[in-house]
Design an enzyme around this catalytic site. Sequence first.
Site, PDB file in Angstrom:
ATOM      1  N   PRO A   1     -21.360   8.584 105.330  1.00  0.00           N
ATOM      2  CA  PRO A   1     -21.157   8.532 106.783  1.00  0.00           C
ATOM      3  C   PRO A   1     -19.683   8.619 107.160  1.00  0.00           C
ATOM      4  CG  PRO A   1     -21.826   6.390 105.923  1.00  0.00           C
ATOM      5  CD  PRO A   1     -21.987   7.361 104.809  1.00  0.00           C
TER       6      PRO A   1
ATOM      7  N   GLU B   1     -22.100   0.041  98.573  1.00  0.00           N
ATOM      8  CA  GLU B   1     -21.003   0.302  99.515  1.00  0.00           C
ATOM      9  C   GLU B   1     -20.309   1.637  99.244  1.00  0.00           C
ATOM     10  OE1 GLU B   1     -20.201  -1.685 102.202  1.00  0.00           O
ATOM     11  OE2 GLU B   1     -22.080  -2.617 101.605  1.00  0.00           O
TER      12      GLU B   1
ATOM     13  N   ARG C   1     -31.994  27.799 102.383  1.00  0.00           N
ATOM     14  CA  ARG C   1     -32.669  28.789 103.223  1.00  0.00           C
ATOM     15  C   ARG C   1     -31.743  29.927 103.645  1.00  0.00           C
ATOM     16  NH1 ARG C   1     -32.164  28.254 108.746  1.00  0.00           N
ATOM     17  NH2 ARG C   1     -34.329  28.864 109.124  1.00  0.00           N
TER      18      ARG C   1
ATOM     19  N   ASP D   1     -31.497  30.920 114.970  1.00  0.00           N
ATOM     20  CA  ASP D   1     -31.547  29.466 114.822  1.00  0.00           C
ATOM     21  C   ASP D   1     -30.529  28.791 115.725  1.00  0.00           C
ATOM     22  OD1 ASP D   1     -33.456  29.601 112.859  1.00  0.00           O
ATOM     23  OD2 ASP D   1     -32.076  29.308 111.190  1.00  0.00           O
TER      24      ASP D   1
END
Length: 273
Positions: free
Chosen positions: A92, A119, A161, A176
């Site tokens: 993150p 962590e 893809r 897309d």
Amino acid sequence: MRLDVVTIFPEYLEPLNVSLVGKARARGQLDVHVHDLRNWTYDRHNTVDDTPYGGGPGMVMKTEPWGEALDEALADGYESGAHGPVMVVPTPSGRPFTQELAVELSERPWLIFTPARYEGIDRRVMDEYATRMPVYEVSIGDYVLAGGEAAVLVVTEAVARLLPGVLGNAESHRDDSFAPGEMENLLEGPVYTKPPTWRGRGIPEVLLSGHHGKIARWRRDEAFRRTAQNRPDLIERCEASAFDKKDRELLGILGWQPTADGRFWRRPRAVEE
């Protein structure tokens, strides 16, 4: 393309055997290797983590097993003829994973994923391998998961893809959301299929018209409507020159206005509220 994943939960990566990714593996378009990090531990508990220096809650993944696992994965890859490795670290704390980044990674011949738990991984691991290959720290969203394996699946599917021959129709990803070109800063609009009426609900008449120009315009208008509603920030980051006359007319109808210098479009505060 070769993919290596080092993880303490190899079973989490089973979805790589199904759907488009699984078919790409069966056809030899993807050479996937999943490694159990605990194979490079030597105590009876197969310990891969320890307490953090400086104190604080949680545990940190140790350098030694990661170093040995990555060295062996690299040696095996080079021995099998792979080249140009790139390390992908799901976290993150990383840069946002976007369609643009998916395209960039799809052009790399070898990706090595290091999904962490607890962590995270001792920072020295990334610093060490950054001297040997590019290291991409990527985030799939502004939230925290229990581990990085789910992010590996997300990134792998987005990248796979885009590889030549993986999709049945090579043009499938052209329209897309976020696709390079005309859709780069737009969300794809709604789509429809048969039957023409379902539970009293029809489909837009233009889609039955056979007029390709009108259909293309309708799809672009719907993309603008959805983007303005769900992701106005995408429109705000575009220079006004990216919009044609019809685009600007629709933005005006939707309540948007050009900035004083005419370079960008902004939503009036009343519309934002």
